[in-house]
Design a protein around this motif. Structure first.
Motif, PDB file in Angstrom:
ATOM      1  N   ILE A   1       2.266   5.032 -11.702  1.00  0.00           N
ATOM      2  CA  ILE A   1       1.922   5.177 -10.290  1.00  0.00           C
ATOM      3  C   ILE A   1       0.420   5.320 -10.085  1.00  0.00           C
ATOM      4  O   ILE A   1      -0.176   4.595  -9.263  1.00  0.00           O
ATOM      5  N   ASP A   2      -0.210   6.240 -10.802  1.00  0.00           N
ATOM      6  CA  ASP A   2      -1.643   6.474 -10.600  1.00  0.00           C
ATOM      7  C   ASP A   2      -2.489   5.233 -10.880  1.00  0.00           C
ATOM      8  O   ASP A   2      -3.417   4.929 -10.112  1.00  0.00           O
ATOM      9  N   PRO A   3      -2.209   4.474 -11.948  1.00  0.00           N
ATOM     10  CA  PRO A   3      -2.984   3.242 -12.153  1.00  0.00           C
ATOM     11  C   PRO A   3      -2.817   2.224 -11.025  1.00  0.00           C
ATOM     12  O   PRO A   3      -3.761   1.522 -10.666  1.00  0.00           O
ATOM     13  N   ARG A   4      -1.604   2.152 -10.442  1.00  0.00           N
ATOM     14  CA  ARG A   4      -1.397   1.219  -9.332  1.00  0.00           C
ATOM     15  C   ARG A   4      -2.178   1.673  -8.101  1.00  0.00           C
ATOM     16  O   ARG A   4      -2.774   0.845  -7.398  1.00  0.00           O
ATOM     17  N   ILE A   5      -2.164   2.972  -7.822  1.00  0.00           N
ATOM     18  CA  ILE A   5      -2.925   3.482  -6.677  1.00  0.00           C
ATOM     19  C   ILE A   5      -4.411   3.216  -6.876  1.00  0.00           C
ATOM     20  O   ILE A   5      -5.111   2.789  -5.952  1.00  0.00           O
ATOM     21  N   ALA A   6      -4.900   3.452  -8.082  1.00  0.00           N
ATOM     22  CA  ALA A   6      -6.321   3.212  -8.373  1.00  0.00           C
ATOM     23  C   ALA A   6      -6.671   1.735  -8.191  1.00  0.00           C
ATOM     24  O   ALA A   6      -7.738   1.396  -7.660  1.00  0.00           O
ATOM     25  N   GLU A   7      -5.772   0.860  -8.611  1.00  0.00           N
ATOM     26  CA  GLU A   7      -5.985  -0.580  -8.476  1.00  0.00           C
ATOM     27  C   GLU A   7      -6.084  -0.982  -7.011  1.00  0.00           C
ATOM     28  O   GLU A   7      -6.980  -1.743  -6.615  1.00  0.00           O
TER      29      GLU A   7
ATOM     30  N   ALA B   1       0.823  -1.216   0.000  1.00  0.00           N
ATOM     31  CA  ALA B   1       0.000   0.000   0.000  1.00  0.00           C
ATOM     32  C   ALA B   1       0.852   1.260   0.000  1.00  0.00           C
ATOM     33  O   ALA B   1       0.656   2.170  -0.811  1.00  0.00           O
ATOM     34  N   MET B   2       1.805   1.339   0.907  1.00  0.00           N
ATOM     35  CA  MET B   2       2.582   2.570   1.042  1.00  0.00           C
ATOM     36  C   MET B   2       3.620   2.735  -0.056  1.00  0.00           C
ATOM     37  O   MET B   2       4.053   3.853  -0.331  1.00  0.00           O
ATOM     38  N   THR B   3       4.027   1.662  -0.703  1.00  0.00           N
ATOM     39  CA  THR B   3       5.013   1.768  -1.786  1.00  0.00           C
ATOM     40  C   THR B   3       4.529   2.720  -2.868  1.00  0.00           C
ATOM     41  O   THR B   3       5.238   3.641  -3.293  1.00  0.00           O
ATOM     42  N   ASN B   4       3.302   2.512  -3.321  1.00  0.00           N
ATOM     43  CA  ASN B   4       2.771   3.355  -4.392  1.00  0.00           C
ATOM     44  C   ASN B   4       2.544   4.792  -3.942  1.00  0.00           C
ATOM     45  O   ASN B   4       2.804   5.740  -4.691  1.00  0.00           O
ATOM     46  N   LEU B   5       2.071   4.964  -2.725  1.00  0.00           N
ATOM     47  CA  LEU B   5       1.817   6.308  -2.219  1.00  0.00           C
ATOM     48  C   LEU B   5       3.131   7.078  -2.028  1.00  0.00           C
ATOM     49  O   LEU B   5       3.197   8.285  -2.261  1.00  0.00           O
ATOM     50  N   LEU B   6       4.164   6.360  -1.600  1.00  0.00           N
ATOM     51  CA  LEU B   6       5.471   7.005  -1.446  1.00  0.00           C
ATOM     52  C   LEU B   6       6.040   7.403  -2.801  1.00  0.00           C
ATOM     53  O   LEU B   6       6.605   8.492  -2.961  1.00  0.00           O
ATOM     54  N   LEU B   7       5.888   6.536  -3.802  1.00  0.00           N
ATOM     55  CA  LEU B   7       6.338   6.881  -5.153  1.00  0.00           C
ATOM     56  C   LEU B   7       5.617   8.123  -5.656  1.00  0.00           C
ATOM     57  O   LEU B   7       6.218   9.004  -6.283  1.00  0.00           O
ATOM     58  N   LYS B   8       4.317   8.195  -5.387  1.00  0.00           N
ATOM     59  CA  LYS B   8       3.536   9.358  -5.797  1.00  0.00           C
ATOM     60  C   LYS B   8       4.086  10.625  -5.160  1.00  0.00           C
ATOM     61  O   LYS B   8       4.259  11.660  -5.832  1.00  0.00           O
TER      62      LYS B   8
ATOM     63  N   SER C   1       8.329  13.206 -14.699  1.00  0.00           N
ATOM     64  CA  SER C   1       7.571  12.872 -13.497  1.00  0.00           C
ATOM     65  C   SER C   1       6.100  12.656 -13.815  1.00  0.00           C
ATOM     66  O   SER C   1       5.476  11.686 -13.350  1.00  0.00           O
ATOM     67  N   SER C   2       5.538  13.551 -14.613  1.00  0.00           N
ATOM     68  CA  SER C   2       4.124  13.438 -14.973  1.00  0.00           C
ATOM     69  C   SER C   2       3.848  12.150 -15.739  1.00  0.00           C
ATOM     70  O   SER C   2       2.821  11.495 -15.529  1.00  0.00           O
ATOM     71  N   LYS C   3       4.775  11.798 -16.623  1.00  0.00           N
ATOM     72  CA  LYS C   3       4.612  10.572 -17.404  1.00  0.00           C
ATOM     73  C   LYS C   3       4.638   9.339 -16.510  1.00  0.00           C
ATOM     74  O   LYS C   3       3.811   8.423 -16.660  1.00  0.00           O
ATOM     75  N   VAL C   4       5.588   9.302 -15.577  1.00  0.00           N
ATOM     76  CA  VAL C   4       5.687   8.162 -14.669  1.00  0.00           C
ATOM     77  C   VAL C   4       4.444   8.063 -13.792  1.00  0.00           C
ATOM     78  O   VAL C   4       3.895   6.979 -13.582  1.00  0.00           O
ATOM     79  N   GLU C   5       3.985   9.219 -13.303  1.00  0.00           N
ATOM     80  CA  GLU C   5       2.792   9.210 -12.461  1.00  0.00           C
ATOM     81  C   GLU C   5       1.569   8.709 -13.222  1.00  0.00           C
ATOM     82  O   GLU C   5       0.825   7.850 -12.737  1.00  0.00           O
ATOM     83  N   SER C   6       1.343   9.253 -14.399  1.00  0.00           N
ATOM     84  CA  SER C   6       0.123   8.921 -15.140  1.00  0.00           C
ATOM     85  C   SER C   6       0.135   7.510 -15.727  1.00  0.00           C
ATOM     86  O   SER C   6      -0.904   6.865 -15.816  1.00  0.00           O
TER      87      SER C   6
END
Length: 221
Positions: free
Chosen positions: A143-149, A106-113, A135-140
């Motif tokens: 990272i963001d898809p993993r957090i949503a998942e 859980a925290m891995t993705n949030l920390l990356l964000k 950064s925006s490319k990596v997030e979108s």
């Protein structure tokens, strides 16, 4: 007497809440973050070699890492077995999963964000546009898809009882509170009502409120 070495706006807020649930006497030694780096102060290195929080001391015993602290406190002080399911049951196995998932997947993705969102502001002036684009490319894209998942997984898990294990509060719920609060502060959760309801429910608990009073300002509350 238990002493909680508590860093402002940090995961150690959960330790205070757990102690309130356990009705155990404790003292709080509070540390402020560096206003520039947002890191903890050097004094924390006197408590633990990594200079991190949370850390507790219980007499001659020192315990670091939130999950390890929770396991220690539950074993030592949850005499009524109220916050942990009976050993050997599926509920106990689920409890162990969520207790450690909170600081793992859980925290891995949030920390990356958090890290990637702050990269542009720390980049040299001429490099800022390039760093921001990367950064925006990596997030979108990642990272963001993993957090949503993961957020959908939390929301689905909470659908039946409103708790992660069983139909009443356990230490696993207290552990999971931080990633859910962090996600709620950084993302639109309108499509995930069970997460919103969980956060609202636990933040309304008297034990949660007492922990806030003891720990001081907490940005996610």
């Amino acid at each position: 007497m238990i002493i909680v070495h508590h860093l402002e706006n940090s995961r150690s807020q959960r330790v205070l809440w757990l102690l309130e649930e356990l009705e155990v006497s404790y003292e709080v030694k509070r540390y402020d973050r560096d206003p520039v780096t947002n890191l903890g102060p050097p004094e924390l290195y006197e408590v633990h070699p990594l200079g991190k929080s949370p850390v507790i001391t219980d007499g001659e015993i020192t315990v670091a890492e939130t999950g390890a602290i929770f396991e220690y406190l539950i074993e030592a002080y949850d005499k009524g077995h109220r916050l942990k399911p009976e050993a050997g049951t599926q509920a106990a196995r689920d409890y162990t999963y969520w207790l450690h998932y909170a600081e793992g997947s859980a925290m891995t993705n949030l920390l990356l964000k958090l890290v990637f969102s702050r990269l542009p502001e720390n980049a040299p002036f001429l490099a800022k546009p390039l760093v921001k684009g990367i950064s925006s490319k990596v997030e979108s894209s990642f990272i963001d898809p993993r957090i949503a998942e993961h957020a959908k997984w939390w929301n689905d898990r909470l659908a039946d009882t409103g708790y992660f294990v069983g139909d009443s509060l356990t230490a696993a719920d207290i552990m999971m509170s931080f990633p859910l609060e962090a996600a709620a502060s950084r993302a639109d959760l309108s499509a995930l009502p069970n997460i919103k309801a969980f956060v609202a429910k636990v933040q309304a608990l008297p034990t949660y409120k007492r922990a806030l009073e003891r720990g001081g300002p907490y940005a996610y509350a």
